[in-house]
Design a protein around this motif. Structure first.
Motif, mmCIF file in Angstrom:
data_model
loop_
_atom_site.group_PDB
_atom_site.id
_atom_site.type_symbol
_atom_site.label_atom_id
_atom_site.label_comp_id
_atom_site.label_asym_id
_atom_site.label_seq_id
_atom_site.Cartn_x
_atom_site.Cartn_y
_atom_site.Cartn_z
ATOM 1 N N ASN A 5 0.805 14.100 6.571
ATOM 2 C CA ASN A 5 -0.477 14.048 7.125
ATOM 3 C C ASN A 5 -0.956 13.044 6.862
ATOM 4 N N ASN A 6 -2.232 12.902 7.688
ATOM 5 C CA ASN A 6 -2.747 11.480 8.138
ATOM 6 C C ASN A 6 -2.231 10.143 7.498
ATOM 7 N N ASN A 7 -2.699 10.457 6.213
ATOM 8 C CA ASN A 7 -2.257 8.691 4.880
ATOM 9 C C ASN A 7 -0.850 8.895 5.355
ATOM 10 N N ASP A 8 -0.166 9.551 5.258
ATOM 11 C CA ASP A 8 1.173 9.838 4.920
ATOM 12 C C ASP A 8 1.234 8.846 7.283
ATOM 13 N N TRP A 23 -0.407 6.952 8.810
ATOM 14 C CA TRP A 23 -0.589 5.880 8.732
ATOM 15 C C TRP A 23 0.092 4.755 7.930
ATOM 16 N N GLU A 31 2.265 2.638 -2.768
ATOM 17 C CA GLU A 31 1.005 3.192 -3.855
ATOM 18 C C GLU A 31 0.859 1.873 -5.404
ATOM 19 N N GLU A 58 1.033 -1.127 -0.069
ATOM 20 C CA GLU A 58 -0.239 0.025 -0.187
ATOM 21 C C GLU A 58 0.860 1.280 -0.066
#
Lengths: 260, 245
Positions: free
Chosen positions: A136-139, A141, A51, A48
């Protein structure tokens, strides 16, 4: 007429057999793809974060294609036994659609397997493992996923880094920003740990004394399951499609001969 | 003394890192010259500053770790001479730069802090007594520390077109094309045939009868409304002008 009756029956029998095989292969494909999607080796966070997790997309398509093949094979068997033109036409068209989806799944799995080289995992490990300030949050995670997965990998498989512990020495990394080189030439998880997870001999680990640290790279532990996943989806799907191709040609030939 | 300090030859992955390096322990070297109260120091200097280094006359003049940027040399690893005596104690290597705590606290004790730059260093051992240096080894060869590259130099672009992918893609594409052509051809032929066909009897296509059934002779049934000009047995064709063949 007896001879052509026999030929007809033989053709019907062959097509029914072909559809039975398709049905069973459909179930097998669904089961195999569910197994892969369930990620028994816990490698999904790594993919994931690259990507590039299209081999999972291919497995998801495989699940639905497997069900569709099973259902359509039943439809096909009924249509052949009843020699019903409409049913067989519906069967042929839906099978073509399923064929197209399965083609997409196979080619995706095969192509994206080739993306997953050691360098891509190395770069991702160096940039994300124990990264201190995510953007950020995605990073955040993805960073947590990568860190947990690498820790688990290194401890369970007794390995360190992608090609070896020297990965941590040859390149700077996010890990190096928060852990100085003198105390942590490589992460603590690379040391030989005892039952409590404490390094057996920390100085030996830092110096690289054989036996106190994991000297192998983890790439084999990653690429093994990923390869099995990708080739399982791609080649099994390819085999099913070759068989389905023959059955479909036979069915179209049968259909074209049915009288109204 | 003719001993030359060196990095241990055995395979230790961490013997040279970016800020530390390991040295072989100089066993039995100082036995002839040392008293019980003497200490052995390690002199670390940049390779280009090793020739200008002068041994300090007494312990108070020992250059500390903090002076490394200024004087290009320092002394560390003060150990009793007995530690290097002949029956060799267990750790066979010394690690230079392994103590990260003393760097920050600024203690004046000999600090074995991490080395700040990779630039080649040379080391020698110096035996100091109460009145000054008593013996020294030769300078080592220059030791260059590791320089780490940035991960952006890693080329993560995947190679193109493995053979498996080409095989699968080409075979599947050809199978799919053949199937699509076959379906379109069959359907097209059927549609064309049904457009052209107006009578019972001879048709342009060989038809195989898959169902034999007995047709009992019946009178022509009245046709459902909307069906006209249809021969019996051919189903109901809605009224429309004949299509050209």
């Amino acid at each position: 007429m007896a001879k052509s009756e026999d030929c007809i029956h033989i053709l019907q029998g062959l097509l029914v057999f072909g559809n039975v095989v398709i049905g069973m292969c459909g179930i097998a494909l669904t089961a195999e793809c569910i197994y892969f999607v369930s990620d028994p080796h816990g490698l999904y966070p790594l993919l994931e974060a690259t990507e590039n997790n299209d081999i999972y997309a291919a497995a998801w398509i495989g699940i639905f294609v497997g069900f569709a093949l099973f259902a359509l094979s039943i439809l096909g068997i009924i249509g052949i036994i009843k020699s019903d033109r409409t049913l067989l036409l519906v069967y042929i068209i839906l099978m073509l659609i399923t064929f197209a989806f399965e083609m997409a799944s196979c080619i995706t799995a095969a192509t994206h397997r080739d993306f997953l080289t050691p360098n891509i995992f190395l770069k991702q490990m160096l940039e994300r493992y124990q990264k201190a300030d995510p953007a950020n949050n995605n990073d955040k995670w993805m960073t947590e996923g990568v860190t947990k997965t690498w820790d688990k990998l290194m401890v369970q498989n007794h390995c360190c880094g992608v090609l070896g512990p020297s990965d941590w020495q040859e390149y700077t990394s996010a890990f190096r920003l928060t852990h100085n080189d003198a105390d942590f030439p490589w992460p603590r998880k690379c040391c030989a740990l005892d039952a409590q997870g404490v390094p057996v001999n920390l100085d030996g680990c830092k110096l690289g004394v054989p036996g106190y640290y994991n000297s192998n790279g983890c790439y084999d532990a990653i690429s093994g399951p990923v390869n099995t996943h990708a080739w399982g989806v791609a080649w099994f799907g390819f085999a099913i499609l070759c068989w389905t191709f023959c059955v479909l040609l036979g069915t179209m030939f049968y259909w074209s001969g049915i009288e109204y | 003394l003719s001993y030359v300090p060196r990095v241990p030859p055995m395979a230790l992955l961490g013997k040279v890192t970016a800020t530390t390096f390991a040295l072989e322990r100089p066993c039995c070297i100082f036995d002839r010259h040392a008293n019980a109260s003497d200490t052995v120091w390690l002199v670390v200097a940049f390779a280009n500053a090793s020739t200008t280094f002068r041994n300090p006359p007494c312990r108070a003049d020992v250059p500390p770790y903090k002076q490394l940027p200024a004087t290009h040399s320092y002394m560390t690893l003060e150990t009793a001479a007995a530690a290097y005596a002949c029956p060799a104690p267990s750790p066979a290597v010394l690690r230079v730069g392994g103590d990260t705590a003393c760097k920050d606290q600024g203690r004046q004790d000999p600090c074995n802090g991490p080395l700040p730059s990779p630039g080649p260093y040379r080391v020698k051992f110096l035996l100091m007594g109460c009145h000054g240096p008593k013996a020294e080894t030769r300078w080592s060869d220059p030791i260059l520390l590791r320089r780490a590259l940035s991960p952006s130099t890693i080329d993560a672009v995947p190679p193109c077109c493995g053979s498996d992918v080409v095989v699968i893609a080409s075979l599947l594409a050809s199978l799919g094309t053949v199937l699509a052509t076959a379906v379109l051809g069959t359907l097209g032929a059927k549609v064309w045939g049904s457009l052209c066909q107006r009578d019972l009897g001879t048709s342009a296509f060989a038809r195989r009868s898959y169902r034999t059934h007995h047709i009992s002779p019946v009178l022509p049934q009245p046709l459902p409304p909307g069906c006209q000009y249809s021969p019996p047995g051919m189903g109901c064709f809605a009224l429309r002008p004949p299509a050209p063949c």
